[in-house]
Enzyme design. Structure first.
Site, short mmCIF file in Angstrom:
data_model
loop_
_atom_site.label_atom_id
_atom_site.label_comp_id
_atom_site.label_asym_id
_atom_site.label_seq_id
_atom_site.Cartn_x
_atom_site.Cartn_y
_atom_site.Cartn_z
N CYS A 43 0.84 -1.19 0.00
CA CYS A 43 0.00 0.00 0.00
C CYS A 43 0.89 1.25 0.00
O CYS A 43 1.99 1.25 0.54
CB CYS A 43 -0.90 0.02 1.23
SG CYS A 43 -2.06 1.43 1.23
N ASP A 45 0.39 3.81 1.64
CA ASP A 45 0.35 4.40 2.98
C ASP A 45 1.77 4.65 3.51
O ASP A 45 2.63 3.78 3.43
CB ASP A 45 -0.40 3.43 3.92
CG ASP A 45 -0.74 4.06 5.24
OD1 ASP A 45 0.18 4.50 5.96
OD2 ASP A 45 -1.94 4.12 5.59
N ARG A 47 2.98 4.68 6.30
CA ARG A 47 3.41 3.94 7.48
C ARG A 47 3.90 2.53 7.20
O ARG A 47 4.27 1.80 8.12
CB ARG A 47 2.24 3.88 8.50
CG ARG A 47 1.79 5.25 8.98
CD ARG A 47 0.45 5.21 9.67
NE ARG A 47 -0.62 4.88 8.74
CZ ARG A 47 -1.91 4.77 9.08
NH1 ARG A 47 -2.27 4.96 10.34
NH2 ARG A 47 -2.82 4.47 8.17
N HIS A 99 -2.24 -3.91 4.94
CA HIS A 99 -2.08 -3.54 6.35
C HIS A 99 -3.45 -3.27 6.97
O HIS A 99 -4.34 -2.73 6.31
CB HIS A 99 -1.18 -2.30 6.50
CG HIS A 99 -1.74 -1.05 5.89
ND1 HIS A 99 -2.32 -0.05 6.63
CD2 HIS A 99 -1.84 -0.65 4.59
CE1 HIS A 99 -2.73 0.92 5.82
NE2 HIS A 99 -2.46 0.58 4.58
N CYS A 102 -6.20 0.00 6.77
CA CYS A 102 -5.96 0.58 5.44
C CYS A 102 -7.12 1.52 5.05
O CYS A 102 -8.28 1.09 4.97
CB CYS A 102 -5.82 -0.52 4.40
SG CYS A 102 -5.44 0.10 2.74
CO CO Z 1 -3.49 1.25 2.92
#
Ligand code: CO
Length: 224
Positions: A43, A45, A47, A99, A102
């Site tokens: 992803c 993202d 993090r 994750h 998400c």
């Molecule tokens: Co995500």
């Protein structure tokens, strides 16, 4: 805004300095070639950076990231990365890593409009429809969300196995193995969903591509 911008460049110089103190030849060696054994589809993202969460270094993982770690068969970016990783770099593993928490998957559980991204998230809604019975039966919304994240990863692993890129490579060299993982933002730990595939044996027949049915470019040219 100015400060974070400057901090990135300062951080880069500090990182270079640390690497060189540890190994003066570090960048000379890194510049020679890359031989990663792993393709990571994760992803976007902020993090869940592939290298940091797996304790690996530059050169170890070839990375493709998008919102909600999707394998969309019309995505030329994903297809190009996959083709290059599988056929040129000859990676041994392809890992789809989602994750918990998400935002993309969460948005796909809602009916709210978010804009252009709705078209991307619609693929995740298909995952929900496929597994609606299981998901609707989970009354705890957080648990339902967690399971939806897992099922999304599992479906992307299956979507990888449906590509001619993966199936041709399996036929030719029995690699790569493809895997589904989910990382917890709360603990940092990765959960292996144990859905690894290394052949098209378990794939429904309709998705199999025949080894002999690849386009015959030359014969087409000859008929003109
Ligand atoms: Co995500």
């Amino acid at each position: 805004m100015e400060s974070i911008y400057k901090a990135l460049l300062d951080g880069n110089r500090k990182w270079v300095q640390e690497r060189l103190e540890h190994d003066p030849e570090y960048f000379n060696n890194l510049a020679k070639a890359q031989r990663p054994e792993v393709l990571w589809i994760g992803c976007a993202d902020s993090r869940v950076p592939a290298n940091q969460i797996t304790g690996t270094n530059p050169g170890d993982i070839f990375v493709h990231r998008n919102i909600a770690n999707l394998v969309v068969h019309t995505d030329m970016n994903m297809l190009s990365v996959l083709d290059y990783a599988v056929n040129i770099l000859e990676v041994k593993h392809v890992i789809v890593c989602g994750h918990y928490g998400c935002g993309g998957v969460f948005a796909a559980m809602q009916n709210q409009q978010f804009g252009i991204i709705d078209n991307w998230l619609r693929v995740i809604k298909d995952v929900y429809r496929l597994h609606a019975e299981e998901l609707d039966a989970i009354t705890d919304m957080e648990k339902r969300f967690d399971r939806f994240v897992e099922l999304n990863v599992i479906e992307q692993v299956l979507d990888l196995s449906k590509t001619s890129i993966i199936q041709n490579s399996w036929n030719r060299r029995n690699y790569p193995a493809i895997h589904g993982w989910v990382v917890s933002l709360k603990t940092g730990l990765i959960k292996d969903l144990n859905v690894s595939l290394g052949s098209s044996d378990s794939l429904p027949d309709i998705y199999r591509v025949s080894v002999n049915s690849q386009p015959r470019v030359h014969s087409v040219a000859n008929t003109q």
